[in-house]
Design a protein around this motif. Structure first.
Motif, mmCIF file in Angstrom:
data_model
loop_
_atom_site.group_PDB
_atom_site.id
_atom_site.type_symbol
_atom_site.label_atom_id
_atom_site.label_comp_id
_atom_site.label_asym_id
_atom_site.label_seq_id
_atom_site.Cartn_x
_atom_site.Cartn_y
_atom_site.Cartn_z
ATOM 1 N N ALA A 1 68.601 11.989 -10.305
ATOM 2 C CA ALA A 1 67.925 12.307 -9.047
ATOM 3 C C ALA A 1 68.608 13.449 -8.312
ATOM 4 O O ALA A 1 67.950 14.235 -7.620
ATOM 5 C CB ALA A 1 67.876 11.071 -8.154
ATOM 6 N N GLU A 2 69.917 13.579 -8.501
ATOM 7 C CA GLU A 2 70.684 14.536 -7.697
ATOM 8 C C GLU A 2 70.203 15.979 -7.838
ATOM 9 O O GLU A 2 70.118 16.691 -6.831
ATOM 10 C CB GLU A 2 72.168 14.446 -8.064
ATOM 11 N N PRO A 3 69.841 16.483 -9.016
ATOM 12 C CA PRO A 3 69.414 17.889 -9.117
ATOM 13 C C PRO A 3 68.143 18.200 -8.323
ATOM 14 O O PRO A 3 67.814 19.368 -8.121
ATOM 15 C CB PRO A 3 69.167 18.079 -10.623
ATOM 16 N N HIS A 4 67.440 17.190 -7.858
ATOM 17 C CA HIS A 4 66.145 17.407 -7.229
ATOM 18 C C HIS A 4 66.154 17.164 -5.710
ATOM 19 O O HIS A 4 65.090 17.169 -5.087
ATOM 20 C CB HIS A 4 65.106 16.473 -7.865
ATOM 21 N N VAL A 5 67.331 16.981 -5.130
ATOM 22 C CA VAL A 5 67.379 16.573 -3.724
ATOM 23 C C VAL A 5 67.479 17.725 -2.741
ATOM 24 O O VAL A 5 67.581 17.507 -1.534
ATOM 25 C CB VAL A 5 68.558 15.596 -3.471
ATOM 26 N N SER A 6 67.457 18.964 -3.234
ATOM 27 C CA SER A 6 67.522 20.089 -2.304
ATOM 28 C C SER A 6 66.328 20.050 -1.353
ATOM 29 O O SER A 6 65.218 19.648 -1.719
ATOM 30 C CB SER A 6 67.527 21.409 -3.072
ATOM 31 N N ASP A 7 66.562 20.457 -0.108
ATOM 32 C CA ASP A 7 65.523 20.508 0.929
ATOM 33 C C ASP A 7 64.950 19.133 1.269
ATOM 34 O O ASP A 7 63.812 19.036 1.746
ATOM 35 C CB ASP A 7 64.375 21.437 0.512
ATOM 36 N N LEU A 8 65.735 18.085 1.035
ATOM 37 C CA LEU A 8 65.295 16.738 1.400
ATOM 38 C C LEU A 8 66.379 16.085 2.244
ATOM 39 O O LEU A 8 67.567 16.178 1.923
ATOM 40 C CB LEU A 8 65.030 15.897 0.137
ATOM 41 N N TRP A 9 65.960 15.392 3.308
ATOM 42 C CA TRP A 9 66.900 14.831 4.271
ATOM 43 C C TRP A 9 66.880 13.312 4.191
ATOM 44 O O TRP A 9 65.882 12.708 3.804
ATOM 45 C CB TRP A 9 66.553 15.297 5.692
ATOM 46 N N PHE A 10 68.009 12.738 4.579
ATOM 47 C CA PHE A 10 68.184 11.286 4.473
ATOM 48 C C PHE A 10 68.426 10.678 5.863
ATOM 49 O O PHE A 10 69.198 11.210 6.671
ATOM 50 C CB PHE A 10 69.366 10.952 3.562
ATOM 51 N N ILE A 11 67.765 9.548 6.126
ATOM 52 C CA ILE A 11 67.982 8.788 7.364
ATOM 53 C C ILE A 11 68.173 7.330 6.975
ATOM 54 O O ILE A 11 67.327 6.747 6.277
ATOM 55 C CB ILE A 11 66.780 8.893 8.324
ATOM 56 N N SER A 12 69.241 6.738 7.418
ATOM 57 C CA SER A 12 69.466 5.329 7.100
ATOM 58 C C SER A 12 68.563 4.443 7.951
ATOM 59 O O SER A 12 68.159 4.812 9.064
ATOM 60 C CB SER A 12 70.928 4.953 7.336
ATOM 61 N N SER A 13 68.248 3.268 7.438
ATOM 62 C CA SER A 13 67.417 2.306 8.177
ATOM 63 C C SER A 13 68.061 1.949 9.504
ATOM 64 O O SER A 13 67.370 1.770 10.524
ATOM 65 C CB SER A 13 67.229 1.034 7.344
ATOM 66 N N GLU A 14 69.371 1.844 9.497
ATOM 67 C CA GLU A 14 70.095 1.479 10.717
ATOM 68 C C GLU A 14 69.989 2.575 11.764
ATOM 69 O O GLU A 14 69.779 2.303 12.947
ATOM 70 C CB GLU A 14 71.563 1.220 10.378
ATOM 71 N N ARG A 15 70.084 3.830 11.308
ATOM 72 C CA ARG A 15 70.031 4.936 12.261
ATOM 73 C C ARG A 15 68.635 5.093 12.863
ATOM 74 O O ARG A 15 68.489 5.413 14.044
ATOM 75 C CB ARG A 15 70.492 6.234 11.575
#
Length: 854
Positions: free
Chosen positions: A781-795
């Motif tokens: 999955a890592e090679p494809h994560v450019s331009d994608l953002w992550f938000i945790s459920s807690e945040r």
């Protein structure tokens, strides 16, 4: 012996009565019940004599003070003294028959002109045309393409506020989807290019039945050509389309086009009554009403510019026991209350007043769902000829839409009145102006007038009484607005205060509130006890409400006349004069509206620079800024709207609308806020989490979209002319689960998906993100994560709680204020609390997926 021949009719001498009161004293055949004039009647007639030659006069006589008698006496005085041809008009055939009965009581000659030409007596028409009798009929027999009421010298327009609908209907093409579905679909297809994507989505959303969007038709000549070509093909079998279209089709430059999921409306801003000779050529027009708060609304409604008013000083008749359940109970408790009251009252009849058919249907269904043996439903059509279908019925609800005057239900005819939602906006035009241009302050006088009139439908004399249930969040909002309620008559202000105080009973037990309402209807001694409690309420009389822009009605009429007549330069001058006079921030929406109307006239004149200048001024008011931005982009391709102030205007306005929809008072807001946070905490049920995320977007002022389709973003937040955010939520995963490659690719693909659905949103303005309990990735999955953002459920939960808290505080702070007064402060607070669009972008992009360690 000569043949006996018929005698010649003697020509009557012109009778001389110095005043209307003189005429009354010399009516030989009046009934014993009409032996004298009441004080308010006499006062009004004295004032009328002072201005009896003025062409437009409005007369206010409160409920129960004999308004009809005054109207008939003036009509007869004018007929006899000046040999005038006089017509007395009212709303329905049933009301016209009441007028006839009153004329009989006074001994006044009348001609019965009720109904269409197939049922009218030609002899009666002759009596009216010759001036031998007052013609009594309905508004619809004047305001149509072939009126029976023609060449009158004097028009008496009874229940004038209610008559306004009949006036504008003559020039309004209304294409209702449930009646003309194919025509609706075909005309909507022609209009599509004049709607933005967001507007079209609203129009296609059947849950937003009262949301009317304005179509930008005048920029698109092909729209006007397409609609004209299509509607020109309609024939008389589509009468409610054919006839109004015939009188506006050559003046579409003076019309606006409004669209909802249920109706397409094409109409002028103000009815061009100056073109309708049976109305315009009348020597005198007298507008009768139980409530007149300034003449501006009547001038707009009838397209006239100089009404003088006469107002009687008199208390409101009867006693109203007012209850506002939505202030203190949930909807299910309201249903329980309705069921309990209906079960125990002896005469199971109630009148339901609502601003629209859809609202009336909604609340009738509430009755049906709440009561085991639900009441039968009657509508305006059922009482067109007589009230007996209702007054002689049992277990019946009479449901009327937009009808706040012109119905009298005294005594035992009806003791229970239901008012559902606020009458602030009746019809497409008012709904649009209030919701999109924040014209609530301008429409407030009309709202108050309708409320006062509506509350008097079941209390017709000094000893009459009724229980009134005020239902609906919008009505609760209005009744807690000091600017509105301070303009009520003192009696009604006290009744409202009394009703709000009874909320403590409902908070304790719905059963107690039910017993109170039933007792007031059924038990005279209990009513006496209630009446004593009113005596302790002390209020200072502050007079009628604010008179802001009372004279603006004249300028609006003059602008509309110039626009209709093609004098676009004069229309521009009138619009500029009006908009320049508006400096109070509370009326920012009114200023924006008139700057837009200036731009419209400039467009018709071919003055592109003037059009754009006026649109920039309209946008500067900060009301309906998103739609105006779209107009500017079309008209000036180099116009730039992507700055923070533009985005802030649109966002703040949408936050405000969110609060309005959830209510400034009552439990609805708190219930919705709590449900939203609970949904964000429900990680294991994806649909619940998605609903919470959608609600947070709405709280923030975004266009929030939630989809259950595979491959679509779970939730989207679109901020007009700013950024858009797509969310792929994988909250159901366990805390140690990893995010799969296919989910990463799916989330990244949402940029293309949204741009494909909304081509006007640039890809660079779409920010994709993924929400999950953790930031662990599967191999590959890592090679494809450019331009994608992550938000945790807690945040996202913490952020949601912050948003809900902020909006709740704004609701408390701004309650009772106008949007124009607080918009700048609201924008500042959004920024300080890091909830403006730029701060939301920082929140979403705080953590990039490429920084995640596998």
């Amino acid at each position: 012996m000569s043949k006996k021949r018929p005698s010649f009719k003697k020509i009557k001498k012109k009778q001389k009565y110095e005043t209307v009161q003189d005429l009354f004293s010399n009516l030989p055949n009046r009934a014993a019940s009409h032996g004298y004039l009441r004080v308010p009647q006499g006062d009004v007639l004295k004032d009328y004599h002072k201005i009896s030659q003025h062409p437009d006069i409005a007369i206010e006589l409160p409920t129960g003070t004999g308004k009809t008698t005054v109207g008939l006496l003036i009509a007869e005085w004018r007929r006899k003294v000046s040999n005038s041809r006089v017509a007395y008009l009212t709303l329905t055939n049933q009301l016209a028959r009441q007028i006839i009965k009153e004329a009989d009581n006074l001994g006044i000659e009348y001609a019965n002109l009720i109904g269409n030409k197939s049922v009218r007596d030609r002899g009666e028409e002759g009596k009216y045309l010759s001036g031998d009798a007052i013609g009594i009929s309905t508004y619809s027999n004047l305001f149509n393409v072939n009126p029976v009421i023609q060449e009158s010298d004097v028009l008496i327009l009874d229940d004038a506020h209610g008559g306004a609908k009949h006036v504008i209907d003559m020039w309004t093409v209304s294409i209702k989807r449930n009646k003309y579905s194919q025509i609706y679909d075909d005309v909507l297809h022609e209009l599509r290019s004049g709607l933005t994507d967001s507007q079209y989505r609203i129009v296609c959303d059947e849950s937003q039945i009262n949301a009317f969007e304005m179509v930008d038709v005048h920029y698109h000549k092909e729209i006007l050509q397409g609609v004209s070509s299509y509607l020109d093909g309609a024939d008389t079998s589509y009468g409610d389309i054919y006839f109004p279209w015939s009188v506006i089709k050559n003046n579409l430059h003076a019309c606006i086009f409004l669209v909802s999921c249920s109706e397409i409306v094409i109409r002028p801003i103000i009815p061009p009554t100056h073109t309708h000779e049976p109305f315009a050529d009348t020597t005198q027009r007298i507008y009768m009403s139980a409530t007149i708060e300034g003449v501006g609304d009547l001038e707009r409604s009838y397209g006239v510019v100089n009404i003088k008013s006469i107002e009687a000083e008199h208390a409101e008749w009867g006693k109203r026991y007012i209850f506002i359940p939505d202030l203190y109970m949930e909807e299910d408790a309201t249903s329980e209350l309705i069921d309990g009251v209906w079960e125990e009252i002896s005469d199971k009849r109630a009148l339901l007043l609502a601003p629209s058919f859809s609202t009336a249907d909604k609340y009738y269904q509430l009755f049906q769902d709440s009561i085991d043996d639900g009441p039968a439903k009657l509508t305006a059509k059922d009482i067109e000829e007589s009230l007996e279908p209702f007054t002689e019925s049992e277990n019946t609800l009479l449901c009327l839409s937009g009808r706040y005057d012109g119905i009298d239900l005294p005594g035992e005819d009806c003791r229970l009145l239901i008012m559902a939602e606020t009458p602030a906006s009746v019809g497409a035009m008012e709904l649009h102006l209030r919701s999109h241009w924040s014209l609530g302050p301008v429409l407030r006088r009309l709202e108050r007038t309708r409320l006062i009139q509506g509350m008097g439908r079941c209390t017709r004399d000094a000893t009459d009484f009724a229980v009134i249930l005020m239902l609906g969040q919008s009505l609760s909002n209005s009744l807690t607005n000091q600017d509105l309620t301070s303009g009520f008559p003192m009696e009604i202000q006290k009744e409202l205060i009394w009703g709000k105080e009874q909320g403590d009973v409902a908070r304790g037990d719905v059963e107690d509130l039910k017993d109170m309402i039933v007792g007031l209807i059924e038990d005279p001694e209990y009513r006496k006890e209630a009446n004593l409690s009113f005596e302790d309420i002390e209020l200072k009389d502050t007079g009628k409400g604010r008179k802001d822009f009372e004279d603006s009605g004249k300028l609006e009429v003059k602008y509309s006349r110039s626009l209709w007549n093609g004098d676009f330069s004069d229309a521009i001058a009138k619009a500029v004069k009006l908009s320049d006079s508006i400096i109070d921030p509370a009326f920012s929406g009114y200023k924006s509206w008139w700057c837009y109307l200036e731009s419209h006239a400039a467009k018709q004149l071919g003055n592109t620079d003037g059009e754009i200048k006026a649109l920039v001024q309209a946008k500067g008011a900060g009301i309906n800024a998103g739609w105006i931005n779209n107009l500017l982009i079309k008209r000036k391709k180099t116009y730039h709207v992507k700055d923070e102030s533009d985005a802030a205007d649109v966002q703040a306005e949408q936050v405000w609308k969110c609060i309005v929809s959830l209510g400034w008072i009552g439990p609805k807001f708190g219930r919705h806020a709590t449900a939203t946070i609970d949904q964000l905490m429900n990680l294991k049920v994806p649909n619940q989490f998605h609903m919470g995320l959608e609600n947070i977007g709405v709280f923030l002022g975004a266009e929030a979209i939630r989809s259950d389709n595979d491959g679509d973003p779970d939730v989207i937040w679109i901020f007009s002319h700013a950024k858009s955010f797509t969310f792929e939520a994988k909250t159901k995963k366990d805390s140690d689960s990893k995010i799969a490659k296919k989910h990463v690719l799916q989330a990244k693909g949402h940029v293309d998906w949204l741009h494909n659905e909304r081509p006007t949103i640039p890809k660079e303005d779409i920010i994709p993100s993924m929400i999950a309990p953790n930031n662990l990735l599967h191999d590959g999955a890592e090679p494809h994560v450019s331009d994608l953002w992550f938000i945790s459920s807690e945040r996202i939960l913490d952020f949601g709680e912050k948003v809900v808290s902020f909006v709740g505080e704004a609701r408390t702070e701004y309650k009772g204020k106008e949007y124009g007064e607080v918009k700048d402060d609201l924008k500042k607070r959004l920024q300080l609390n890091e909830l403006d669009v730029a701060s939301i972008e920082k929140f979403v992009t705080l953590e990039h997926m490429k920084d995640v360690v596998c």
